[in-house]
Design a protein around this motif. Structure first.
Motif, PDB file in Angstrom:
ATOM      1  N   ALA A 162       0.856  -1.183   0.000  1.00  0.00           N
ATOM      2  CA  ALA A 162       0.000   0.000   0.000  1.00  0.00           C
ATOM      3  C   ALA A 162       0.890   1.229   0.000  1.00  0.00           C
ATOM      4  O   ALA A 162       2.000   1.206   0.528  1.00  0.00           O
ATOM      5  CB  ALA A 162      -0.918   0.009   1.217  1.00  0.00           C
ATOM      6  N   ALA A 163       0.376   2.298  -0.589  1.00  0.00           N
ATOM      7  CA  ALA A 163       1.141   3.557  -0.654  1.00  0.00           C
ATOM      8  C   ALA A 163       0.182   4.730  -0.513  1.00  0.00           C
ATOM      9  O   ALA A 163      -1.029   4.588  -0.637  1.00  0.00           O
ATOM     10  CB  ALA A 163       1.901   3.645  -1.974  1.00  0.00           C
ATOM     11  N   LYS A 164       0.765   5.880  -0.262  1.00  0.00           N
ATOM     12  CA  LYS A 164       0.011   7.115  -0.048  1.00  0.00           C
ATOM     13  C   LYS A 164      -0.975   6.930   1.098  1.00  0.00           C
ATOM     14  O   LYS A 164      -2.173   7.147   0.968  1.00  0.00           O
ATOM     15  CB  LYS A 164      -0.693   7.565  -1.324  1.00  0.00           C
ATOM     16  N   VAL A 165      -0.424   6.503   2.235  1.00  0.00           N
ATOM     17  CA  VAL A 165      -1.218   6.293   3.446  1.00  0.00           C
ATOM     18  C   VAL A 165      -0.412   6.770   4.648  1.00  0.00           C
ATOM     19  O   VAL A 165       0.804   6.579   4.702  1.00  0.00           O
ATOM     20  CB  VAL A 165      -1.629   4.803   3.595  1.00  0.00           C
ATOM     21  N   LYS A 166      -1.070   7.420   5.585  1.00  0.00           N
ATOM     22  CA  LYS A 166      -0.419   7.917   6.797  1.00  0.00           C
ATOM     23  C   LYS A 166      -1.189   7.427   8.010  1.00  0.00           C
ATOM     24  O   LYS A 166      -2.376   7.134   7.937  1.00  0.00           O
ATOM     25  CB  LYS A 166      -0.384   9.440   6.793  1.00  0.00           C
ATOM     26  N   LEU A 167      -0.490   7.330   9.128  1.00  0.00           N
ATOM     27  CA  LEU A 167      -1.094   6.877  10.374  1.00  0.00           C
ATOM     28  C   LEU A 167      -0.618   7.792  11.489  1.00  0.00           C
ATOM     29  O   LEU A 167       0.579   8.018  11.641  1.00  0.00           O
ATOM     30  CB  LEU A 167      -0.678   5.435  10.645  1.00  0.00           C
ATOM     31  N   LEU A 168      -1.560   8.327  12.263  1.00  0.00           N
ATOM     32  CA  LEU A 168      -1.221   9.193  13.393  1.00  0.00           C
ATOM     33  C   LEU A 168      -1.085   8.322  14.631  1.00  0.00           C
ATOM     34  O   LEU A 168      -2.026   7.626  15.020  1.00  0.00           O
ATOM     35  CB  LEU A 168      -2.307  10.251  13.617  1.00  0.00           C
ATOM     36  N   LEU A 169       0.104   8.322  15.228  1.00  0.00           N
ATOM     37  CA  LEU A 169       0.315   7.532  16.436  1.00  0.00           C
ATOM     38  C   LEU A 169      -0.576   8.054  17.555  1.00  0.00           C
ATOM     39  O   LEU A 169      -0.634   9.245  17.823  1.00  0.00           O
ATOM     40  CB  LEU A 169       1.772   7.582  16.888  1.00  0.00           C
ATOM     41  N   TYR A 170      -1.271   7.161  18.193  1.00  0.00           N
ATOM     42  CA  TYR A 170      -2.136   7.476  19.324  1.00  0.00           C
ATOM     43  C   TYR A 170      -1.266   7.910  20.495  1.00  0.00           C
ATOM     44  O   TYR A 170      -0.160   7.400  20.681  1.00  0.00           O
ATOM     45  CB  TYR A 170      -2.957   6.229  19.658  1.00  0.00           C
ATOM     46  N   SER A 171      -1.754   8.832  21.305  1.00  0.00           N
ATOM     47  CA  SER A 171      -0.919   9.366  22.388  1.00  0.00           C
ATOM     48  C   SER A 171      -0.430   8.278  23.336  1.00  0.00           C
ATOM     49  O   SER A 171       0.659   8.380  23.871  1.00  0.00           O
ATOM     50  CB  SER A 171      -1.671  10.444  23.160  1.00  0.00           C
ATOM     51  N   LEU A 225       2.756  11.810  12.799  1.00  0.00           N
ATOM     52  CA  LEU A 225       2.068  11.393  11.582  1.00  0.00           C
ATOM     53  C   LEU A 225       3.075  10.614  10.749  1.00  0.00           C
ATOM     54  O   LEU A 225       4.025  11.170  10.219  1.00  0.00           O
ATOM     55  CB  LEU A 225       1.535  12.613  10.818  1.00  0.00           C
ATOM     56  N   ARG A 226       2.890   9.309  10.665  1.00  0.00           N
ATOM     57  CA  ARG A 226       3.879   8.443  10.038  1.00  0.00           C
ATOM     58  C   ARG A 226       3.411   7.929   8.687  1.00  0.00           C
ATOM     59  O   ARG A 226       2.232   7.672   8.487  1.00  0.00           O
ATOM     60  CB  ARG A 226       4.163   7.228  10.940  1.00  0.00           C
ATOM     61  N   ASP A 227       4.355   7.740   7.810  1.00  0.00           N
ATOM     62  CA  ASP A 227       4.092   7.126   6.512  1.00  0.00           C
ATOM     63  C   ASP A 227       3.882   5.636   6.753  1.00  0.00           C
ATOM     64  O   ASP A 227       4.760   4.946   7.263  1.00  0.00           O
ATOM     65  CB  ASP A 227       5.274   7.353   5.581  1.00  0.00           C
ATOM     66  N   ALA A 228       2.708   5.139   6.412  1.00  0.00           N
ATOM     67  CA  ALA A 228       2.382   3.730   6.637  1.00  0.00           C
ATOM     68  C   ALA A 228       2.438   2.918   5.345  1.00  0.00           C
ATOM     69  O   ALA A 228       1.862   1.837   5.261  1.00  0.00           O
ATOM     70  CB  ALA A 228       1.009   3.609   7.295  1.00  0.00           C
ATOM     71  N   SER A 229       3.140   3.418   4.346  1.00  0.00           N
ATOM     72  CA  SER A 229       3.315   2.666   3.101  1.00  0.00           C
ATOM     73  C   SER A 229       4.172   1.435   3.376  1.00  0.00           C
ATOM     74  O   SER A 229       5.038   1.464   4.252  1.00  0.00           O
ATOM     75  CB  SER A 229       4.023   3.527   2.051  1.00  0.00           C
ATOM     76  N   TYR A 230       3.927   0.368   2.642  1.00  0.00           N
ATOM     77  CA  TYR A 230       4.688  -0.851   2.877  1.00  0.00           C
ATOM     78  C   TYR A 230       4.640  -1.757   1.656  1.00  0.00           C
ATOM     79  O   TYR A 230       3.791  -1.611   0.784  1.00  0.00           O
ATOM     80  CB  TYR A 230       4.146  -1.623   4.090  1.00  0.00           C
ATOM     81  N   ILE A 231       5.555  -2.706   1.640  1.00  0.00           N
ATOM     82  CA  ILE A 231       5.546  -3.841   0.720  1.00  0.00           C
ATOM     83  C   ILE A 231       5.765  -5.071   1.588  1.00  0.00           C
ATOM     84  O   ILE A 231       6.674  -5.098   2.426  1.00  0.00           O
ATOM     85  CB  ILE A 231       6.647  -3.744  -0.346  1.00  0.00           C
ATOM     86  N   PHE A 244       5.427  -0.647  14.180  1.00  0.00           N
ATOM     87  CA  PHE A 244       4.584  -1.833  14.265  1.00  0.00           C
ATOM     88  C   PHE A 244       4.015  -2.114  12.883  1.00  0.00           C
ATOM     89  O   PHE A 244       4.273  -1.382  11.943  1.00  0.00           O
ATOM     90  CB  PHE A 244       3.491  -1.709  15.324  1.00  0.00           C
ATOM     91  N   ASP A 245       3.259  -3.183  12.757  1.00  0.00           N
ATOM     92  CA  ASP A 245       2.747  -3.631  11.463  1.00  0.00           C
ATOM     93  C   ASP A 245       2.013  -2.506  10.745  1.00  0.00           C
ATOM     94  O   ASP A 245       1.073  -1.928  11.285  1.00  0.00           O
ATOM     95  CB  ASP A 245       1.800  -4.817  11.677  1.00  0.00           C
ATOM     96  N   ASN A 277      -5.108   1.191  13.532  1.00  0.00           N
ATOM     97  CA  ASN A 277      -5.102   2.252  14.529  1.00  0.00           C
ATOM     98  C   ASN A 277      -3.667   2.658  14.823  1.00  0.00           C
ATOM     99  O   ASN A 277      -2.737   1.949  14.497  1.00  0.00           O
ATOM    100  CB  ASN A 277      -5.827   1.806  15.805  1.00  0.00           C
ATOM    101  N   GLY A 278      -3.502   3.774  15.456  1.00  0.00           N
ATOM    102  CA  GLY A 278      -2.172   4.284  15.749  1.00  0.00           C
ATOM    103  C   GLY A 278      -1.661   3.934  17.117  1.00  0.00           C
ATOM    104  O   GLY A 278      -0.676   4.501  17.577  1.00  0.00           O
ATOM    105  N   SER A 279      -2.304   3.000  17.798  1.00  0.00           N
ATOM    106  CA  SER A 279      -1.890   2.671  19.161  1.00  0.00           C
ATOM    107  C   SER A 279      -0.836   1.568  19.207  1.00  0.00           C
ATOM    108  O   SER A 279      -0.128   1.431  20.187  1.00  0.00           O
ATOM    109  CB  SER A 279      -3.102   2.235  19.991  1.00  0.00           C
TER     110      SER A 279
END
Length: 169
Positions: free
Chosen positions: A37-46, A95-101, A143-144, A149-151
């Motif tokens: 997946a690409a062009k995806v971001k994930l905000l880490l939960y506090s 706010l992290r880039d969650a793109s992966y292969i 993490f995966d 979720n960002g937790s």
């Protein structure tokens, strides 16, 4: 006055892809599946970025690069208890880039030659090894990257290895 809206409309991948290929040579065969997946971001939960020191919580190794007088150029602010201090606020730092292969699956097999099969009165004998969720390449999410979720709290995808025989009489 440096606050601005962090859009979370990037939490769903804009691009999802897969690549499957396989082949055979002589008595050997194989197939491989990649997904990503690409062009995806994930905000880490506090909770994932805090040091929950009061209840004996655990943290990601990445969070050890925090501010101290001896480490003034740290990536993160000083540790805090639960949701207090400046580091508790959402920030593009989290706010992290969650793109992966991901190498989703590999299957390699060996088929006994026909001459051998006839001598043991078997129509087909295939020995194989396979595996799923073998490798993932990402940008250091901690993490995966497929977690929704960002937790970081999730049941992880299992890495499996199989050894088997397909036998037809």
């Amino acid at each position: 006055n440096d606050r601005m809206v962090i859009s979370l409309d990037n939490s769903t991948p804009k691009i999802m892809a897969g690549l499957s290929f396989g082949g055979s040579y002589g008595s050997f065969d194989f197939d491989v599946l990649f997904q990503g997946a690409a062009k995806v971001k994930l905000l880490l939960y506090s909770g994932a970025r805090s040091f929950n020191l009061r209840s004996g919580g655990n943290n990601f190794v990445d969070m050890l690069d925090y501010w101290t007088p001896e480490n003034p150029n740290a990536k993160y602010a000083a540790p805090f208890f639960l949701t207090q201090d400046a580091d508790a606020f959402d920030s593009n730092l989290y706010l992290r880039d969650a793109s992966y292969i991901r190498l989703k699956s590999v299957n390699i097999g060996y088929n006994l030659p026909n001459a051998v099969l006839k001598s043991i009165h078997v129509e087909r004998f295939r020995l194989y090894v396979s595996g799923t969720n073998l490798l993932v390449w990402d940008k250091g999410l901690m993490f995966d990257p497929e977690v929704s979720n960002g937790s970081g709290n999730y049941y992880p995808q299992q890495r499996t290895y199989n050894l088997g025989i397909n036998l037809t009489f």
